[in-house]
Write a protein that holds these residues in place. Structure first.
Motif, PDB file in Angstrom:
ATOM      1  N   ASP A 163       9.026  -7.059  -2.430  1.00 56.75           N
ATOM      2  CA  ASP A 163      10.471  -7.286  -2.322  1.00 56.75           C
ATOM      3  C   ASP A 163      11.269  -5.988  -2.375  1.00 56.75           C
ATOM      4  OD1 ASP A 163      10.508 -10.005  -2.003  1.00 56.75           O
ATOM      5  OD2 ASP A 163      10.479 -10.422  -4.166  1.00 56.75           O
ATOM      6  N   ASP A 164      10.604  -4.873  -2.616  1.00 56.34           N
ATOM      7  CA  ASP A 164      11.318  -3.605  -2.795  1.00 56.34           C
ATOM      8  C   ASP A 164      11.670  -2.986  -1.434  1.00 56.34           C
ATOM      9  OD1 ASP A 164      12.043  -0.919  -3.379  1.00 56.34           O
ATOM     10  OD2 ASP A 164      10.950  -1.072  -5.283  1.00 56.34           O
ATOM     11  N   PRO A 165      12.966  -2.784  -1.171  1.00 52.67           N
ATOM     12  CA  PRO A 165      13.362  -2.235   0.142  1.00 52.67           C
ATOM     13  C   PRO A 165      12.861  -0.809   0.365  1.00 52.67           C
ATOM     14  CG  PRO A 165      15.272  -2.452  -1.331  1.00 52.67           C
ATOM     15  CD  PRO A 165      14.112  -3.096  -2.038  1.00 52.67           C
ATOM     16  N   ASP A 166      12.530  -0.093  -0.707  1.00 54.92           N
ATOM     17  CA  ASP A 166      12.039   1.281  -0.538  1.00 54.92           C
ATOM     18  C   ASP A 166      10.744   1.356   0.277  1.00 54.92           C
ATOM     19  OD1 ASP A 166      14.143   2.244  -1.941  1.00 54.92           O
ATOM     20  OD2 ASP A 166      13.012   2.750  -3.762  1.00 54.92           O
ATOM     21  N   LEU A 167      10.021   0.224   0.373  1.00 53.21           N
ATOM     22  CA  LEU A 167       8.787   0.240   1.165  1.00 53.21           C
ATOM     23  C   LEU A 167       9.090   0.380   2.651  1.00 53.21           C
ATOM     24  CD1 LEU A 167       6.756  -2.662  -0.492  1.00 53.21           C
ATOM     25  CD2 LEU A 167       6.343  -0.214  -0.784  1.00 53.21           C
ATOM     26  N   LEU A 168      10.285  -0.047   3.036  1.00 49.65           N
ATOM     27  CA  LEU A 168      10.621  -0.078   4.460  1.00 49.65           C
ATOM     28  C   LEU A 168      11.384   1.162   4.921  1.00 49.65           C
ATOM     29  CD1 LEU A 168      11.745  -3.801   4.960  1.00 49.65           C
ATOM     30  CD2 LEU A 168       9.449  -2.870   4.769  1.00 49.65           C
ATOM     31  N   ARG A 169      11.961   1.898   4.002  1.00 48.21           N
ATOM     32  CA  ARG A 169      12.726   3.082   4.396  1.00 48.21           C
ATOM     33  C   ARG A 169      12.700   4.101   3.262  1.00 48.21           C
ATOM     34  NH1 ARG A 169      16.833  -0.881   3.354  1.00 48.21           N
ATOM     35  NH2 ARG A 169      17.614  -0.462   1.267  1.00 48.21           N
ATOM     36  N   GLY A 170      13.137   5.323   3.612  1.00 42.02           N
ATOM     37  CA  GLY A 170      13.213   6.379   2.596  1.00 42.02           C
ATOM     38  C   GLY A 170      12.318   7.547   2.950  1.00 42.02           C
ATOM     39  N   GLU A 171      12.428   8.578   2.146  1.00 40.76           N
ATOM     40  CA  GLU A 171      11.636   9.795   2.341  1.00 40.76           C
ATOM     41  C   GLU A 171      10.157   9.478   2.189  1.00 40.76           C
ATOM     42  OE1 GLU A 171      12.505  13.273   2.612  1.00 40.76           O
ATOM     43  OE2 GLU A 171      14.330  12.302   3.372  1.00 40.76           O
ATOM     44  N   THR A 172       9.335  10.069   3.054  1.00 39.64           N
ATOM     45  CA  THR A 172       7.897   9.842   2.908  1.00 39.64           C
ATOM     46  C   THR A 172       7.189  11.045   2.290  1.00 39.64           C
ATOM     47  OG1 THR A 172       7.577  10.607   5.166  1.00 39.64           O
ATOM     48  CG2 THR A 172       7.720   8.229   4.830  1.00 39.64           C
ATOM     49  N   MET A 173       7.777  12.246   2.447  1.00 45.21           N
ATOM     50  CA  MET A 173       7.101  13.456   1.966  1.00 45.21           C
ATOM     51  C   MET A 173       8.007  14.261   1.050  1.00 45.21           C
ATOM     52  SD  MET A 173       4.041  13.668   3.266  1.00 45.21           S
ATOM     53  CE  MET A 173       3.569  15.399   3.289  1.00 45.21           C
ATOM     54  N   GLY A 174       7.417  14.841   0.010  1.00 46.04           N
ATOM     55  CA  GLY A 174       8.158  15.741  -0.868  1.00 46.04           C
ATOM     56  C   GLY A 174       7.553  17.129  -0.779  1.00 46.04           C
ATOM     57  N   SER A 175       8.284  18.128  -1.239  1.00 45.40           N
ATOM     58  CA  SER A 175       7.709  19.470  -1.306  1.00 45.40           C
ATOM     59  C   SER A 175       8.456  20.262  -2.366  1.00 45.40           C
ATOM     60  CB  SER A 175       7.801  20.174   0.050  1.00 45.40           C
ATOM     61  OG  SER A 175       9.157  20.357   0.384  1.00 45.40           O
ATOM     62  N   GLY A 176       7.892  21.385  -2.764  1.00 52.07           N
ATOM     63  CA  GLY A 176       8.486  22.200  -3.811  1.00 52.07           C
ATOM     64  C   GLY A 176       7.666  23.451  -3.961  1.00 52.07           C
ATOM     65  N   PRO A 177       7.797  24.124  -5.095  1.00 51.08           N
ATOM     66  CA  PRO A 177       7.058  25.368  -5.286  1.00 51.08           C
ATOM     67  C   PRO A 177       5.556  25.148  -5.183  1.00 51.08           C
ATOM     68  CG  PRO A 177       8.474  24.878  -7.188  1.00 51.08           C
ATOM     69  CD  PRO A 177       8.614  23.748  -6.244  1.00 51.08           C
ATOM     70  N   ARG A 178       4.902  26.038  -4.486  1.00 49.43           N
ATOM     71  CA  ARG A 178       3.484  25.924  -4.231  1.00 49.43           C
ATOM     72  C   ARG A 178       2.660  26.163  -5.507  1.00 49.43           C
ATOM     73  NH1 ARG A 178      -0.220  26.558   0.126  1.00 49.43           N
ATOM     74  NH2 ARG A 178      -2.187  26.600  -0.950  1.00 49.43           N
ATOM     75  N   GLY A 179       1.662  25.285  -5.744  1.00 54.06           N
ATOM     76  CA  GLY A 179       0.788  25.443  -6.901  1.00 54.06           C
ATOM     77  C   GLY A 179      -0.612  25.838  -6.463  1.00 54.06           C
ATOM     78  N   ARG A 180      -1.434  26.224  -7.405  1.00 56.95           N
ATOM     79  CA  ARG A 180      -2.799  26.650  -7.093  1.00 56.95           C
ATOM     80  C   ARG A 180      -3.836  25.605  -7.489  1.00 56.95           C
ATOM     81  NH1 ARG A 180      -3.365  32.288  -6.068  1.00 56.95           N
ATOM     82  NH2 ARG A 180      -5.527  31.655  -5.825  1.00 56.95           N
ATOM     83  N   SER A 181      -3.442  24.660  -8.323  1.00 58.47           N
ATOM     84  CA  SER A 181      -4.442  23.672  -8.720  1.00 58.47           C
ATOM     85  C   SER A 181      -3.759  22.375  -9.127  1.00 58.47           C
ATOM     86  CB  SER A 181      -5.289  24.201  -9.874  1.00 58.47           C
ATOM     87  OG  SER A 181      -4.564  24.121 -11.070  1.00 58.47           O
ATOM     88  N   GLY A 182      -4.537  21.324  -9.182  1.00 60.85           N
ATOM     89  CA  GLY A 182      -3.974  20.049  -9.586  1.00 60.85           C
ATOM     90  C   GLY A 182      -5.056  19.060  -9.968  1.00 60.85           C
ATOM     91  N   VAL A 183      -4.690  18.168 -10.878  1.00 70.13           N
ATOM     92  CA  VAL A 183      -5.590  17.096 -11.291  1.00 70.13           C
ATOM     93  C   VAL A 183      -4.904  15.780 -10.960  1.00 70.13           C
ATOM     94  CG1 VAL A 183      -6.724  15.975 -13.257  1.00 70.13           C
ATOM     95  CG2 VAL A 183      -6.507  18.476 -13.207  1.00 70.13           C
ATOM     96  N   GLY A 184      -5.637  14.844 -10.374  1.00 68.18           N
ATOM     97  CA  GLY A 184      -5.107  13.503 -10.116  1.00 68.18           C
ATOM     98  C   GLY A 184      -5.993  12.488 -10.812  1.00 68.18           C
ATOM     99  N   ILE A 185      -5.389  11.643 -11.637  1.00 67.16           N
ATOM    100  CA  ILE A 185      -6.176  10.599 -12.304  1.00 67.16           C
ATOM    101  C   ILE A 185      -5.555   9.245 -11.997  1.00 67.16           C
ATOM    102  CG2 ILE A 185      -7.076   9.731 -14.498  1.00 67.16           C
ATOM    103  CD1 ILE A 185      -7.035  12.430 -15.650  1.00 67.16           C
ATOM    104  N   ILE A 186      -6.386   8.308 -11.605  1.00 65.87           N
ATOM    105  CA  ILE A 186      -5.932   6.922 -11.450  1.00 65.87           C
ATOM    106  C   ILE A 186      -6.942   6.003 -12.127  1.00 65.87           C
ATOM    107  CG2 ILE A 186      -4.757   7.320  -9.243  1.00 65.87           C
ATOM    108  CD1 ILE A 186      -7.156   5.812  -7.961  1.00 65.87           C
ATOM    109  N   GLU A 187      -6.533   4.774 -12.315  1.00 63.58           N
ATOM    110  CA  GLU A 187      -7.475   3.747 -12.760  1.00 63.58           C
ATOM    111  C   GLU A 187      -7.972   3.032 -11.504  1.00 63.58           C
ATOM    112  OE1 GLU A 187      -8.929   3.024 -15.597  1.00 63.58           O
ATOM    113  OE2 GLU A 187      -7.908   4.633 -16.677  1.00 63.58           O
ATOM    114  N   ALA A 188      -9.152   3.406 -11.066  1.00 66.70           N
ATOM    115  CA  ALA A 188      -9.778   2.781  -9.906  1.00 66.70           C
ATOM    116  C   ALA A 188     -10.324   1.415 -10.341  1.00 66.70           C
ATOM    117  CB  ALA A 188     -10.890   3.684  -9.397  1.00 66.70           C
ATOM    118  N   PRO A 189     -10.762   0.583  -9.409  1.00 66.94           N
ATOM    119  CA  PRO A 189     -11.251  -0.743  -9.811  1.00 66.94           C
ATOM    120  C   PRO A 189     -12.276  -0.672 -10.959  1.00 66.94           C
ATOM    121  CG  PRO A 189     -11.107  -0.630  -7.435  1.00 66.94           C
ATOM    122  CD  PRO A 189     -10.737   0.735  -7.945  1.00 66.94           C
ATOM    123  N   ARG A 190     -13.125   0.349 -10.933  1.00 65.98           N
ATOM    124  CA  ARG A 190     -14.193   0.414 -11.932  1.00 65.98           C
ATOM    125  C   ARG A 190     -13.871   1.260 -13.143  1.00 65.98           C
ATOM    126  NH1 ARG A 190     -15.160  -0.197  -7.069  1.00 65.98           N
ATOM    127  NH2 ARG A 190     -16.646  -1.794  -6.439  1.00 65.98           N
ATOM    128  N   GLY A 191     -12.710   1.902 -13.148  1.00 71.35           N
ATOM    129  CA  GLY A 191     -12.339   2.695 -14.323  1.00 71.35           C
ATOM    130  C   GLY A 191     -11.651   3.990 -13.943  1.00 71.35           C
TER     131      GLY A 191
END
Ligand code: SF4
Lengths: 183, 488
Positions: B363-391
């Motif tokens: 029901d959220d209208p943001d799915l249909l419109r809005g910015e798709t990409m962001g940007s900012g100061p360049r970094g050298r590393s990053g960690v991404g953590i999510i809860e995948a189906p198995r953990g």
């Protein structure tokens, strides 16, 4: 078609990601229709551990270790029609990215420099239960004769469906252009 | 108790039984048991027998290729790897957080992934054990037999899976290995017709998910004692939670509890994961053994996934799932439920939660419109953590000034559960197999407990970090070309 004997189908994932199997399941409710014409032998969906005599063998993934080679040969021996399903089985796919690297050297290097490893326990796995690696990830046609190739990473569910229904109907499988068009 | 039965004193004198391959799981693994002359189990191990080398070969590739490369780790949960990589690389392109529309599209995709993966596992892979019994004849232990005997259960499972896959297709372009999530955002918004197609089935899917929770609960209640004891072991738990303690799949802070439920750590930022966790290697498996640094090797292992998540959070932020969570907690009478088979029940609660979240988000209208990409100061590393189906799924990258990846470390969900699964296998071996004549049906007991974790042994075999001491070059015809023995 009902009176006919059900065709026996085996499926296996060697050095693949299971995406080709996922795509197979993406035939969705057509799966039940398929069950009227086929039965499963060894497959991730059953508990059959070794492939028996089969009409069709679907192989996902290339060969990256000695065990893959063994299982693949077993499939070739026992399946009348052997199909290489997806980029990995056909040409090694993404896992074959390791082929341009020297295996021994790379293993050693990564093993010593791996991030956040317990250095005191960064020992080297060495056990008779672990199959030996091949020097390179091999397309399955380098090891056995392949009867059909289904391209894609993975081939779409519609492509798999068309392929199987052609075979079941006794026709030479043919995929029209839209089913061979990717991304 | 943690490492009992891991290593027998004199393995050469024992009889070996192998369950190879473990079936009705994703990926490549086997279990070996060593028995003495009296039929007592002396050693039980879960081995991961393949490795592929992703962490190494993404090095030297441009960072924007990473999400589409790493998703080929696993065709069951490619979305998890794609999103974890994109989240990690948001730090590199300076888009933390990415624009709201991008985050919402990623969330939608991820929730779709939870529904399809949980439905696949429960209905297509595990339900035969639960409906027909662990010792059922081999040819009944599959979805085909379920479809004959319980057609409605099978059909609902297939439909739920299809709907989850359709959410993924509409958000990422393809059902398997799409391209929706990219470093800094997404490359596609939802169209109104795609939204409507998904909405059309949403209420039905929520009600079938609710029925699935009831089925899982009913199967557990029908065999209460057995479900409570089967493969039972105690361990600490880990997962992401929201900053307010709410249940979270996509982004949050790491929280851990000990076996009694007391908080071990809380509010740990994703970028700090390597201060929390380290990994041990064992000679007999290609899958590493992570543990909490603070608790050490012997005590520091933990479990992740539905059973950990549902008990680690303070609440689930959708009404139907929250009611089911409360029922689950109430059934455990204030204690932590450690029974491996309770994974199934909590997995279905999560599927219901994800279905509710999808319904809400559509029901959220943001799915249909809005910015798709962001940007900012360049970094050298990053960690991404999510809860995948198995953990909990951890991706960590470092990127050079030339945009090429210089380091990649992945700790996938199933790897976190390595010690826990080994414990469960030993527990079942000790209780169900020890001193008995080993039959095929009995061996399935060991697989039943492994399946409870929904291991993705495909994901878990990514690491190129460990090597056999003997390297052999084998020609396609099987002939040995070269053999190198390396002394440790
Ligand atoms: S071809 Fe693609 S989808 Fe199939 S196993 Fe290989 S990586 Fe996975």
């Amino acid at each position: 078609m009902n009176a006919k004997r059900k065709l026996r189908v085996a499926t296996v994932s060697l050095a693949g990601c299971f995406g080709c199997h996922t795509s197979f399941l993406d035939i969705d409710e057509r799966f039940f229709e398929l069950l009227e014409h086929i039965e499963f032998d060894r497959s991730p969906l059953t508990d059959v551990k070794h492939c028996g005599p089969c009409d069709i063998g679907l192989v996902e993934g290339g060969a990256c270790n000695a065990e893959n080679v063994h299982v693949l040969r077993e499939f070739r021996e026992r399946c009348k029609i052997l199909v290489a399903v997806g980029a990995c089985a056909i040409n090694g796919g993404l896992p074959a990215q390791r082929n341009h690297l020297d295996l021994g050297g790379v293993l050693l290097e990564v093993y010593q420099t791996g991030h956040a490893l317990d250095r005191e326990r960064a020992l080297i796995p060495n056990d008779p239960e672990l199959p030996l690696l091949l020097d390179k990830v091999r397309p399955i046609r380098e090891i056995v004769q392949v009867d059909h190739y289904l391209c894609g990473c993975p081939p779409s569910a519609d492509a798999i469906w068309k392929f199987l229904t052609d075979l079941l109907g006794g026709a030479t499988p043919y995929l029209p252009y839209p089913l061979r068009h990717f991304d | 108790m943690a490492h009992e039965l891991e290593t027998a004193a004199e393995p050469q004198k024992l009889r070996r039984i192998a369950i190879d391959p473990i079936s009705r799981v994703e990926g490549h693994g086997k279990i070996t048991l060593l028995m003495d002359d009296d039929g007592h189990v002396q050693q039980a191990r879960l081995h991961i027998v393949e490795f592929r080398g992703f962490e190494k070969f993404v090095q030297g590739r441009p960072y924007w290729e990473a999400p589409v490369m790493v998703q080929r780790l696993c065709g069951i949960c490619p979305v998890s790897h794609q999103i974890a990589a994109a989240k990690a690389l948001d730090h590199v392109v300076g888009a933390v957080p990415p624009p709201p529309s991008a985050e919402k599209m990623r969330r939608l995709m991820h929730y779709g992934q939870i529904v399809q993966s949980h439905a696949l596992h429960f209905f297509l892979l595990s339900s035969p054990d639960l409906l027909f019994g662990f010792d059922a004849e081999l040819d009944r232990r599959n979805i085909v037999a379920v479809a004959e005997r319980y057609p409605e259960v099978a059909r609902r499972g297939v439909a739920l899976r299809r709907w989850g896959q359709e959410v993924i297709r509409h958000t990422s372009g393809k059902r398997v290995h799409g391209t929706g999530a990219v470093p800094g955002g997404i490359n596609k918004l939802l169209s109104a017709s795609e939204r409507d197609a998904l909405l059309a089935e949403a209420d039905q899917m929520i009600s079938w998910s609710k029925a699935a929770v009831e089925l899982a609960q009913k199967l557990a209640a029908a065999n209460e004692r057995e479900f409570a004891q089967f493969g039972f072991f105690r361990s600490s738990l880990m997962s992401l939670v929201r900053s307010d303690g709410g249940f979270e799949f996509y982004d949050g802070l790491l929280r851990g509890r000990d076996e009694e439920g007391a908080i071990l750590f809380d509010g740990v930022r994703d970028q700090e994961y390597d201060k929390l966790i380290t990994e041990e290697v064992k000679s007999w498996s290609y899958m590493k053994f992570p543990y909490l640094r603070a608790r050490g090797r012997e005590e520091g292992w933990y479990k992740v996934g539905p059973l950990a998540r549902v008990q680690n959070c303070d609440f689930m932020p959708t009404p139907l799932a929250e009611a089911e969570r409360r029922a689950f907690v109430a059934a455990a009478e204030g204690k932590i439920n450690h029974a491996p088979l309770a994974y199934h029940w909590t997995r279905m609660i999560e599927m219901l939660h994800a279905a509710e979240l999808i319904r809400e988000l559509l029901d959220d209208p943001d799915l249909l419109r809005g910015e798709t990409m962001g940007s900012g100061p360049r970094g050298r590393s990053g960690v991404g953590i999510i809860e995948a189906p198995r953990g909990t799924l951890i991706h960590h990258y470092e990127v050079g000034d030339d945009d090429l990846i210089t380091m990649c470390n992945l700790i996938v969900s199933t790897t976190h559960n390595n010690q826990a699964m080994n414990e469960a296998v030993r527990e079942v071996a000790r209780r169900d197999l020890d001193g008995r004549r080993i039959t095929e049906g009995l061996l399935n007991h060991v697989e039943v407990v492994i399946r409870a974790f929904d291991p993705c042994l495909s994901c878990a075999t990514h690491a190129l970090g460990k090597m056999p001491l003997i390297l052999e070059l084998v020609a396609p015809d099987g002939a040995r070309i070269d053999r190198k023995v390396r002394n440790a």
